[in-house]
Write a protein that holds these residues in place. Structure first.
Motif, PDB file in Angstrom:
ATOM      1  N   LEU A 292      36.875 -27.448  46.608  1.00  0.00           N
ATOM      2  CA  LEU A 292      37.667 -26.196  47.236  1.00  0.00           C
ATOM      3  C   LEU A 292      38.269 -26.458  48.661  1.00  0.00           C
ATOM      4  O   LEU A 292      39.486 -25.967  48.736  1.00  0.00           O
ATOM      5  CB  LEU A 292      36.673 -25.133  47.777  1.00  0.00           C
ATOM      6  CG  LEU A 292      35.684 -24.600  46.815  1.00  0.00           C
ATOM      7  CD1 LEU A 292      34.681 -23.572  47.186  1.00  0.00           C
ATOM      8  CD2 LEU A 292      36.249 -23.988  45.502  1.00  0.00           C
ATOM      9  N   LYS A 293      38.058 -27.669  49.308  1.00  0.00           N
ATOM     10  CA  LYS A 293      38.720 -27.968  50.529  1.00  0.00           C
ATOM     11  C   LYS A 293      38.160 -29.242  51.209  1.00  0.00           C
ATOM     12  O   LYS A 293      36.833 -29.511  50.808  1.00  0.00           O
ATOM     13  CB  LYS A 293      38.842 -26.853  51.652  1.00  0.00           C
ATOM     14  CG  LYS A 293      37.704 -26.351  52.261  1.00  0.00           C
ATOM     15  CD  LYS A 293      37.992 -25.557  53.650  1.00  0.00           C
ATOM     16  CE  LYS A 293      36.680 -25.093  54.351  1.00  0.00           C
ATOM     17  NZ  LYS A 293      37.062 -24.047  55.351  1.00  0.00           N
ATOM     18  N   VAL A 294      38.777 -29.886  51.865  1.00  0.00           N
ATOM     19  CA  VAL A 294      38.463 -31.309  52.516  1.00  0.00           C
ATOM     20  C   VAL A 294      38.401 -31.145  53.968  1.00  0.00           C
ATOM     21  O   VAL A 294      39.840 -30.994  54.204  1.00  0.00           O
ATOM     22  CB  VAL A 294      39.098 -32.369  52.061  1.00  0.00           C
ATOM     23  CG1 VAL A 294      38.333 -33.715  52.592  1.00  0.00           C
ATOM     24  CG2 VAL A 294      38.699 -32.729  50.466  1.00  0.00           C
ATOM     25  N   GLU A 295      37.703 -31.075  54.617  1.00  0.00           N
ATOM     26  CA  GLU A 295      37.810 -30.759  56.260  1.00  0.00           C
ATOM     27  C   GLU A 295      36.900 -31.774  56.889  1.00  0.00           C
ATOM     28  O   GLU A 295      35.620 -31.399  56.929  1.00  0.00           O
ATOM     29  CB  GLU A 295      37.619 -29.162  56.485  1.00  0.00           C
ATOM     30  CG  GLU A 295      38.113 -28.740  57.948  1.00  0.00           C
ATOM     31  CD  GLU A 295      38.232 -27.337  58.000  1.00  0.00           C
ATOM     32  OE1 GLU A 295      37.085 -26.855  58.290  1.00  0.00           O
ATOM     33  OE2 GLU A 295      39.143 -26.544  57.713  1.00  0.00           O
TER      34      GLU A 295
ATOM     35  N   VAL B 241      33.373 -32.514  52.137  1.00  0.00           N
ATOM     36  CA  VAL B 241      33.948 -31.876  50.965  1.00  0.00           C
ATOM     37  C   VAL B 241      33.139 -30.592  50.818  1.00  0.00           C
ATOM     38  O   VAL B 241      32.278 -30.520  50.474  1.00  0.00           O
ATOM     39  CB  VAL B 241      33.887 -33.012  50.096  1.00  0.00           C
ATOM     40  CG1 VAL B 241      34.596 -32.234  48.610  1.00  0.00           C
ATOM     41  CG2 VAL B 241      34.593 -34.146  50.359  1.00  0.00           C
ATOM     42  N   TYR B 242      34.131 -29.696  50.707  1.00  0.00           N
ATOM     43  CA  TYR B 242      33.457 -28.152  50.444  1.00  0.00           C
ATOM     44  C   TYR B 242      33.693 -27.816  48.819  1.00  0.00           C
ATOM     45  O   TYR B 242      34.884 -28.076  48.233  1.00  0.00           O
ATOM     46  CB  TYR B 242      34.135 -27.067  51.198  1.00  0.00           C
ATOM     47  CG  TYR B 242      33.900 -27.079  52.746  1.00  0.00           C
ATOM     48  CD1 TYR B 242      32.820 -26.358  53.116  1.00  0.00           C
ATOM     49  CD2 TYR B 242      34.492 -28.133  53.471  1.00  0.00           C
ATOM     50  CE1 TYR B 242      32.679 -26.252  54.625  1.00  0.00           C
ATOM     51  CE2 TYR B 242      34.387 -28.096  54.878  1.00  0.00           C
ATOM     52  CZ  TYR B 242      33.265 -27.250  55.417  1.00  0.00           C
ATOM     53  OH  TYR B 242      33.003 -27.078  56.716  1.00  0.00           O
ATOM     54  N   THR B 243      32.725 -27.726  48.036  1.00  0.00           N
ATOM     55  CA  THR B 243      32.804 -27.431  46.616  1.00  0.00           C
ATOM     56  C   THR B 243      32.081 -26.163  46.197  1.00  0.00           C
ATOM     57  O   THR B 243      31.553 -25.293  46.847  1.00  0.00           O
ATOM     58  CB  THR B 243      31.844 -28.764  46.053  1.00  0.00           C
ATOM     59  OG1 THR B 243      30.386 -28.626  46.455  1.00  0.00           O
ATOM     60  CG2 THR B 243      32.547 -30.093  46.260  1.00  0.00           C
TER      61      THR B 243
ATOM     62  N   GLU C 202      40.279 -34.219  46.495  1.00  0.00           N
ATOM     63  CA  GLU C 202      41.287 -33.481  47.152  1.00  0.00           C
ATOM     64  C   GLU C 202      41.055 -31.914  46.642  1.00  0.00           C
ATOM     65  O   GLU C 202      40.380 -31.768  45.538  1.00  0.00           O
ATOM     66  CB  GLU C 202      42.958 -33.658  46.759  1.00  0.00           C
ATOM     67  CG  GLU C 202      43.328 -35.174  47.311  1.00  0.00           C
ATOM     68  CD  GLU C 202      44.465 -35.481  46.924  1.00  0.00           C
ATOM     69  OE1 GLU C 202      45.285 -34.702  45.996  1.00  0.00           O
ATOM     70  OE2 GLU C 202      44.914 -36.485  47.571  1.00  0.00           O
ATOM     71  N   LYS C 203      41.772 -30.970  47.138  1.00  0.00           N
ATOM     72  CA  LYS C 203      41.404 -29.749  46.626  1.00  0.00           C
ATOM     73  C   LYS C 203      41.969 -29.532  45.044  1.00  0.00           C
ATOM     74  O   LYS C 203      42.882 -30.164  44.780  1.00  0.00           O
ATOM     75  CB  LYS C 203      42.368 -28.562  47.429  1.00  0.00           C
ATOM     76  CG  LYS C 203      41.941 -27.114  47.078  1.00  0.00           C
ATOM     77  CD  LYS C 203      42.954 -26.117  47.832  1.00  0.00           C
ATOM     78  CE  LYS C 203      42.794 -24.792  47.317  1.00  0.00           C
ATOM     79  NZ  LYS C 203      43.493 -23.761  48.214  1.00  0.00           N
TER      80      LYS C 203
END
Length: 227
Positions: free
Chosen positions: A128-131, A135-137, A107-108
């Motif tokens: 940074l975000k999950v979409e 997973v954006y890291t 999770e963020k």
């Protein structure tokens, strides 16, 4: 009217007093014995409660011990060496962070370890975000990563306590091989070689060490109960 002999009266009074004192003494002794019995029963019950409490604590300690051994050997929880400063100041090159693979639900704000195709070593960055299953890291110091990470590439999450990652500062530097700092055969000369050999020796005799530790623990526990 016959007169009562004073001597007889005195003797009778002494007899009555002796009888009363004797009964009082017997009553005092009886009460004393009763109090002693109550005290003994209380001590016995307290000893049993303490023994039961110690037994429960010993079982809990053994369960936790075996659980930690299992988690360590199956790599469900492990220490990872930080090889860059991309997450500074949260943790830096040469630190060691505790990672778990049991409950991975990024999770963020979480710090995760993941695989990246262009690198040989796993990366440990913040989410940074999950979409859409991605997973954006990014690193706290290096900024967002160039591409998102699929969920199935997430290896584990860094263990945190009250929001702060579990970090051991500086210990990991002895396990980092850096070609730019090579001296003889290791980056830190004989010091690194010593620690490397020590770890290899521990791995070789790890099972024996664990068995001896368990035997010693059981022996000390039994000795404490029988003391």
């Amino acid at each position: 009217m016959a007169l009562v002999d004073p001597i007889q009266i005195a003797i009778a009074a002494i007899c009555v007093a002796s009888f009363v004192l004797y009964n009082s003494r017997e009553e005092i002794l009886f009460r004393s014995k009763l109090l002693e019995m109550r005290s003994s029963v209380k001590k016995l019950l307290e000893r049993r409660r303490n023994s039961r409490r110690k037994a429960i604590l010993s079982v809990v300690e053994l369960v936790l011990f075996f659980a930690l051994i299992y988690l360590a050997f199956t790599m469900k929880i492990f220490w990872a060496v930080v090889v860059s400063n991309s997450m500074a100041p949260t943790f830096e090159r040469g630190d060691m962070v505790l990672v778990q693979t049991l409950f991975v639900n990024p999770e963020k704000g979480d710090i995760v370890m993941f695989e990246r195709g262009d690198l040989n070593l796993p990366v440990t960055h913040r989410v940074l975000k999950v979409e859409d299953g991605l997973v954006y890291t990014g690193g706290d110091a290096s900024g967002p990563d160039a591409r998102p990470v699929p969920r199935d590439k997430i290896i584990g999450e860094v263990v945190t306590i009250f929001g702060s990652p579990v970090v051991v500062k500086g210990v990991g530097k002895y396990f980092i091989l850096d070609a730019t700092q090579l001296r003889d055969i290791t980056p830190f000369g004989q010091e690194y070689l010593f620690y490397k050999n020590l770890i290899e020796l521990f791995r070789k005799y790890a099972i024996a060490i664990i068995v001896i530790s368990i035997a010693a623990y059981v022996y000390l526990t039994v000795r404490e109960f029988t003391a």
